[in-house]
Scaffold this active site. Structure first.
Site, mmCIF file in Angstrom:
data_model
loop_
_atom_site.group_PDB
_atom_site.id
_atom_site.type_symbol
_atom_site.label_atom_id
_atom_site.label_comp_id
_atom_site.label_asym_id
_atom_site.label_seq_id
_atom_site.Cartn_x
_atom_site.Cartn_y
_atom_site.Cartn_z
ATOM 1 N N TYR A 322 28.973 -4.161 80.447
ATOM 2 C CA TYR A 322 28.875 -4.184 78.989
ATOM 3 C C TYR A 322 27.617 -3.431 78.555
ATOM 4 O O TYR A 322 26.515 -3.726 79.024
ATOM 5 C CB TYR A 322 28.829 -5.638 78.526
ATOM 6 C CG TYR A 322 28.881 -5.870 77.032
ATOM 7 C CD1 TYR A 322 29.217 -4.858 76.139
ATOM 8 C CD2 TYR A 322 28.602 -7.121 76.501
ATOM 9 C CE1 TYR A 322 29.277 -5.086 74.780
ATOM 10 C CE2 TYR A 322 28.662 -7.373 75.140
ATOM 11 C CZ TYR A 322 28.990 -6.342 74.283
ATOM 12 O OH TYR A 322 29.051 -6.569 72.929
ATOM 13 N N CYS A 323 27.782 -2.432 77.684
ATOM 14 C CA CYS A 323 26.660 -1.682 77.112
ATOM 15 C C CYS A 323 25.823 -1.065 78.235
ATOM 16 O O CYS A 323 26.363 -0.355 79.081
ATOM 17 C CB CYS A 323 25.848 -2.604 76.200
ATOM 18 S SG CYS A 323 24.593 -1.765 75.205
ATOM 19 N N LEU A 324 24.519 -1.325 78.294
ATOM 20 C CA LEU A 324 23.690 -0.758 79.356
ATOM 21 C C LEU A 324 24.160 -1.211 80.728
ATOM 22 O O LEU A 324 24.016 -0.480 81.713
ATOM 23 C CB LEU A 324 22.229 -1.172 79.178
ATOM 24 C CG LEU A 324 21.496 -0.792 77.896
ATOM 25 C CD1 LEU A 324 20.035 -1.177 78.002
ATOM 26 C CD2 LEU A 324 21.631 0.680 77.600
#
Length: 586
Positions: A322-324
């Protein structure tokens, strides 16, 4: 307000940045620059050397474009004449009589008070000024496109700060409330402001963790300096043999994916017959300043995969980032492919970027000069503080996330609405180590090394083209942090079949989209590795529009890539009950 303008000048365009060497060691005293550190503290980490060339570039090119100057003069005259005519008519309320329509998404000037003079005249004058300055900073012949976009964005932020809705004397709603309460709204608002300033440096975490959020049953089964690995208890009699490892971003607490029981992605996956493991990142402090991207890779997903393989005897593992966390997971997958490690069954990227050539509005405000200034700040304190990050995100939606809240809290004197679980999670912030964040900004944002095949792991480059496992990507329609067109670029980078889902909502709300959530829809389409490439616009045309949550489609995709269900694996030895100890660190 002052702090917000500091943030504006902390972030400036990075498109003109050139490839640089590895980031400087934040612990190396030979690079200590006390003068720059002092200057950076007083400018909110803003580099004047980055800010001034943007204005100079704009001014020089505008001075050499008499046709643009004439167009702007004609626009100003037209706007003035239309506004004067509107005021002379007494500010009629009919939409067609207004010089410019009030956007439906702009809630500043909606309400009966804004339909009457003089406030209607103020609102129309402000909207016309916004339109004029958009034209002043846009489409200047010869102007660097990155400077064009950055200057337009920056000018809009400055205008947002001086909108008539932000001041007592020019906001009819505030004036009415002041008369109604005898000025107690302003007294209450000032008390709130003083209290907020006193509480600004106090970090209290989220008292709901483990009680109302992060409640999925499980245990911490592995721990190192950077992560706690949580294994969740099965909720079905049989499970697929391939466990799922979830790698959240270290910029956030992991329980965004395990909020209330009704919208917990973890609970949903276990209910679908999957064994779920979750990484919970440590909240670093100054002692962790020298931890870099390699440390996050080794102690994060690589350590978790090794542990899961050893305790479950699973031949394959599904992975989700998720994301980074998705960016780090993609590095992990590319490294494993390079090293002929075939333990991954699939990779899912939730609002995660792998190509940073077009990463959205954040891209307008990071260049070599700004990153260098930021490194000076981090060298002094050892980490990037959460407030320094959150202010940048707020400015991308300043009307919704900053100015409207200032008006509501300090001018209208309203109490905060009850905090829901997503708001509580958002307030439970984390820090980022100096070295890691410097390397992340340089290798990803400045140099785009991962997409270009220049990113090194253990001395050798990794390439996303080596990834040949099935990929599921998720983008959200109104994502200001990882625009879906940027997330979509995984299609061109991996040598894989990519199933992509585009869901309505933003960076967080679009991902936390449980079945039964009202007004949800998504588009989905699979592009095989042998298929011709699709542009984002072509993909929209080819994708199937479906109502409801994207979660069931993803669960079905995972099930299709999984083996027959059997008895769940035994729970590993518990080090602590979920949610663990790292998530509680302030």
């Amino acid at each position: 307000m002052t702090e917000k303008f500091k943030v504006l000048f902390w972030m400036q365009d990075f498109k003109t940045a050139r490839t640089t060497d590895a980031s400087p060691d934040p612990k190396d005293n030979t690079t200590a620059r006390p003068l720059r550190q002092t200057l950076a503290r007083h400018t909110g980490s803003s580099s004047p050397a980055s800010f001034l060339p943007m204005w100079t570039n704009w001014g020089l090119h505008l001075s050499m474009a008499p046709d643009k100057q004439l167009d702007l003069a004609q626009t100003a005259l037209k706007h003035w004449a239309n506004w004067a005519h509107y005021v002379a008519q007494g500010c009629p309320t009919e939409a067609e009589a207004r010089p410019t329509p009030i956007p439906k998404t702009d809630r500043r000037f909606h309400g009966e008070g804004w339909e009457k003079p003089p406030f209607a005249a103020m609102a129309q004058g402000f909207l016309l000024a916004e339109d004029y300055w958009d034209k002043v900073t846009s489409d200047i012949p010869g102007l660097d496109p990155s400077h064009d976009r950055a200057l337009t964005f920056l000018t809009r932020q400055v205008l947002d700060a001086v909108a008539p809705s932000n001041f007592v004397a020019t906001n009819p709603d505030v004036l009415a409330r002041t008369i109604e309460t005898g000025g107690m709204n302003l007294h209450h608002g000032f008390s709130r402001f003083v209290q907020d300033q006193q509480d600004q440096d106090r970090k209290t975490g989220n008292a709901q963790v483990g009680a109302e959020v992060a409640t999925a049953p499980g245990h911490v089964v592995f721990r190192n300096h950077l992560i706690e690995l949580i294994q969740y208890a099965p909720t079905t009699e049989t499970v697929h043999p391939e466990p799922i490892l979830i790698v959240p971003a270290w910029i956030m607490k992991y329980y965004i994916l395990d909020l209330s029981p009704d919208n917990s992605l973890v609970r949903y996956l276990t209910d679908q017959g999957f064994t779920v493991f979750m990484i919970s990142w440590r909240n670093p402090d100054a002692a962790d300043a020298d931890l870099g991207m390699q440390d996050y890779l080794d102690q994060g997903p690589r350590a978790a995969i090794d542990y899961i393989s050893s305790v479950t005897d699973a031949a394959k593992i599904h992975t989700t980032g998720y994301c980074l966390g998705g960016t780090l997971l993609s590095i992990t997958a590319a490294t494993m492919a390079r090293d002929d490690d075939d333990r991954l069954a699939s990779m899912t990227l939730l609002a995660a970027q792998t190509d940073f050539s077009e990463p959205g509005e954040l891209s307008l405000f990071i260049n070599e000069s700004q990153v260098s200034f930021l490194e000076d700040i981090m060298q002094a304190q050892g980490y990037l503080d959460a407030d320094q990050m959150m202010s940048a995100f707020q400015m991308m939606r300043s009307n919704d996330l900053f100015w409207s809240q200032m008006v509501r809290k300090y001018l209208l004197g309203e109490d905060d609405a009850p905090m829901n679980e997503l708001m509580a999670w958002n307030a439970d912030t984390t820090r980022m180590p100096a070295r890691m964040h410097s390397e992340y900004l340089r290798h990803m944002f400045l140099n785009n090394d991962l997409a270009a095949g220049r990113y090194h792991v253990e001395g050798d480059p990794v390439s996303l083209r080596d990834i040949r496992i099935p990929v599921f990507g998720v983008g959200t329609e109104t994502d200001h942090i990882a625009p879906w067109q940027s997330v979509f670029k995984i299609h061109q980078l991996a040598h894989a079949d990519v199933t992509f889902a585009l869901t309505n909502g933003g960076h967080n709300a679009g991902v936390i989209s449980e079945p039964g959530h009202k007004r949800r829809h998504f588009r989905i389409h699979t592009t095989r590795d042998v298929d011709k490439a699709l542009s984002p616009d072509d993909w929209i045309t080819a994708a199937t529009l479906e109502d409801g949550s994207w979660w069931p489609a993803w669960a079905a995709w995972l099930a299709d890539l999984s083996g027959p269900r059997s008895a769940p694996p035994k729970m590993a030895k518990s080090l602590a009950p979920a949610p663990g100890t790292y998530v509680m660190m302030e």
